[in-house]
Each structure stands twice: as C-alpha cells, then as structure tokens.
Scaffold this active site. Structure first.
Site, mmCIF file in Angstrom:
data_model
loop_
_atom_site.group_PDB
_atom_site.id
_atom_site.type_symbol
_atom_site.label_atom_id
_atom_site.label_comp_id
_atom_site.label_asym_id
_atom_site.label_seq_id
_atom_site.Cartn_x
_atom_site.Cartn_y
_atom_site.Cartn_z
ATOM 1 N N HIS A 122 0.813 -1.233 0.000
ATOM 2 C CA HIS A 122 0.000 0.000 0.000
ATOM 3 C C HIS A 122 0.841 1.276 0.000
ATOM 4 O O HIS A 122 0.297 2.361 -0.223
ATOM 5 C CB HIS A 122 -0.939 0.024 1.215
ATOM 6 C CG HIS A 122 -2.010 -1.023 1.171
ATOM 7 N ND1 HIS A 122 -2.866 -1.173 0.084
ATOM 8 C CD2 HIS A 122 -2.362 -1.989 2.066
ATOM 9 C CE1 HIS A 122 -3.692 -2.183 0.323
ATOM 10 N NE2 HIS A 122 -3.408 -2.699 1.511
ATOM 11 N N ASP A 159 -2.898 -10.571 -2.917
ATOM 12 C CA ASP A 159 -3.486 -10.090 -1.660
ATOM 13 C C ASP A 159 -4.925 -9.641 -1.945
ATOM 14 O O ASP A 159 -5.225 -9.165 -3.041
ATOM 15 C CB ASP A 159 -2.650 -8.912 -1.147
ATOM 16 C CG ASP A 159 -3.034 -8.458 0.252
ATOM 17 O OD1 ASP A 159 -2.312 -8.791 1.203
ATOM 18 O OD2 ASP A 159 -4.066 -7.744 0.382
ATOM 19 N N HIS A 161 -6.461 -7.139 -0.939
ATOM 20 C CA HIS A 161 -6.535 -5.686 -1.140
ATOM 21 C C HIS A 161 -5.722 -5.293 -2.369
ATOM 22 O O HIS A 161 -4.675 -5.891 -2.641
ATOM 23 C CB HIS A 161 -5.985 -4.949 0.089
ATOM 24 C CG HIS A 161 -6.696 -5.292 1.360
ATOM 25 N ND1 HIS A 161 -6.214 -6.257 2.236
ATOM 26 C CD2 HIS A 161 -7.849 -4.825 1.883
ATOM 27 C CE1 HIS A 161 -7.053 -6.354 3.264
ATOM 28 N NE2 HIS A 161 -8.061 -5.507 3.069
ATOM 29 N N ASP A 242 -4.995 -12.915 2.655
ATOM 30 C CA ASP A 242 -6.239 -12.419 3.253
ATOM 31 C C ASP A 242 -7.464 -12.591 2.346
ATOM 32 O O ASP A 242 -8.555 -12.138 2.697
ATOM 33 C CB ASP A 242 -6.099 -10.959 3.725
ATOM 34 C CG ASP A 242 -5.316 -10.095 2.773
ATOM 35 O OD1 ASP A 242 -5.025 -10.547 1.638
ATOM 36 O OD2 ASP A 242 -4.989 -8.958 3.147
#
Ligand SMILES: [Zn+2]
Length: 304
Positions: A122, A159, A161, A242
């Site tokens: 991120h 991931d 996200h 995740d």
C-alpha cells in the site's frame, strides 16, 4: 529455497488490538519450521540501503519516516499505520530481504520467500498507508532493473486488497508489469480494471463472496495470459493470504489449495520466461490458521 526473515520484523509493534501484529509472522515462521521435510535455507534479512529504497520512494518520504521514528512508544503515520522503535529497521530489513532474494535469483536461480513485516504494497512513492512503510516489491523490481539490467519484471499481487502503492510507483515504468487480483469494493478503493498504467497494469476485480471458481477463472482467462505475453525475466509475488475464507478483514472464500494453484501457475510462467526466477514476500493475511496453512502451501508450490 531461501527463507529470509529477521527478529526486528517481530519487534515491529503496532499496539494492542491491531490486526497487523507480530503473531502473524510468528505463525508463518512456526508453520514453515514445522515442515521438516522441506529443504529450506534460513537467512537473516540484510539491511536495505537508502539508495535501494530511493529507487521506489522520494527522498523526502524516507527522511520523514526517519524523523518520525520513535525512540520509545508508538506513533501513528496514518489512520492505521503505526511506527514503534523497531519499525524503521524492520522496514529496511524487509526491503533488504527482497533485494537479496533478487540477487540470489539472478546469481543462481534460487527461489526465495521473504517472511517479513511490515508489509509494503500500500505504500506509494510519497506516503505510508495501510500498515505499510516501504514498498518492498517495488524496491525489488527497481533493484532488478538497476543492478541486474532486467528489462521486464512482473509484480504479481494476489493479496485481497489492491496494491495501490505498487501501482502508484510502477504505473509509468513500462519495464515493470503489475498484475493484481483483489476484492472490489474494498480498501483502498483503487484497482479498477480501467486503471491500466502505460499498458503495464492489469487489475482483476473480484466481487465480495467470490471463491475458488471465480478466482481461478479470473487468473486463467486474463491475468496469467497477461504475464505470459509480457515474458518477464523475473516474477516478484506480493503474497497476501487475506483472500482466504477465514480472513476477518475481507469477504473472499479462497482455500490454501488456491494459493498452491496460483503459485504453481506463476512458477510455470517463471520457468517458461525467467529461468525459473521467482521471489515472494508476505503481505497481508489476518487469520493465523489461514496464514499457517497458506504460507506452507505457497512455499511448497514454489519448490515445485
Ligand atoms: Zn491485504
């Protein structure tokens, strides 16, 4: 196969109740150490250098983190990103691990998994966010271009996200491809299929409650063919676990078998185009049970 890690990555403290806590990394390390049949070489993550980090982040960002780094206690650098006394060194070690892994890949085709934290995908060129300080995969991709004269590096991010920071750093760099599957809508709100960089960004959105069928269909139909067409000389994996059905922060329904599957597909592409060069690092994943079984499935599949 190499496993890079460092004690400082366990000492990075995010405070009570934070989902990105040291127990995550302990779970991964314990699970891998419990796999006695695996021929793993355990290596201490070296410190990354400021010149390595500086290929992905502006100097002012690195200076800001150095200035903010607390001597004791915790400080918050964004709504959910925390620094403790060990955090800066942990971040330098995590980026250093990825660069060392890239060196090992080019020197001898050695595969590596970096069991490190804080995660990185991120973080943008200028900002820490989403539990991340330095963007280790972007640092590693630029390291491959600068030090190993690579001209095509694929960063692959499964991931749950979107790796908005990675996309921010590489979107204007045609020598680096960024390919991501992620739940949408979900934090951080980016990663639409229409975001294509300079033709080097491929985003695959998965609706909430998607499972193995949708995940494998997306990768088989669009994402893996894009990597195949790019013909990378190195594959770098942002391995967040995740999207697992047990994860408390998102709504996808993958199993560890799906991580074994996608990893085997990436190994196949690395063998076809990149002399087998593949480097992976831990990103997210907030169920300890899912982290244990998924990291073992991932590392086993990397070993072929
Ligand atoms: Zn994540």
């Amino acid at each position: 196969m190499n496993i890079y890690t460092h004690a400082r990555c366990l000492e990075h403290d995010t405070g009570a109740g934070h989902p990105e806590h040291a127990g995550r990394l302990s779970a991964v390390l314990d699970a891998l150490k419990g796999e006695l049949g695996l021929a793993l070489t355990w290596l201490e993550a070296p410190l990354g250098t400021e010149s390595q980090i500086g290929r992905a982040h502006v100097p002012a960002f690195v200076e800001l983190l150095k200035r903010h780094a607390p001597a004791h206690g915790l400080i918050r650098v964004d709504a959910d990103t925390v620094m403790s006394p060990a955090s800066l060194e942990a971040s330098f070690r995590a980026s250093g691990a990825l660069c060392a892994a890239v060196d090992a890949a080019f020197a001898a085709g050695t595969r590596s998994f970096c069991a490190v934290r804080p995660p990185g995908h991120h973080s943008t060129a200028t900002e820490a966010m989403g539990f991340c300080l330095f963007n280790h995969v972007a640092v590693a991709a630029h390291h491959a271009l600068a030090v190993h004269s690579a001209t095509r590096v694929s960063i692959v991010d499964f991931d749950v996200h979107h790796g908005n920071g990675t996309q921010d750093i590489v979107a204007h760099e045609p020598r680096i491809q960024f390919v991501s599957s992620h739940q949408s809508p979900l934090y951080p709100g980016t990663g639409r299929a229409s975001e294509r960089g300079v033709g080097n960004v491929v985003n695959g959105e998965l609706r909430p409650y998607s499972g193995p069928k949708e995940f494998r269909a997306l990768w088989s139909s669009r994402l893996l063919p894009a990597i195949d067409a790019f013909k990378p000389e190195l594959v770098i994996v942002s391995a967040g676990f995740d999207a697992h059905r047990l994860d408390p922060l998102a709504d996808l329904n993958l199993d560890s078998d799906d991580y074994a599957w996608i990893t085997a597909e990436l190994v196949r592409l690395a063998e076809r185009h990149a002399h087998g060069r593949i480097v992976s690092t831990l990103e997210g994943g907030y169920s300890l049970a899912a982290l244990r079984e998924s990291s073992v499935a991932h590392v086993r599949a990397m070993m072929g």
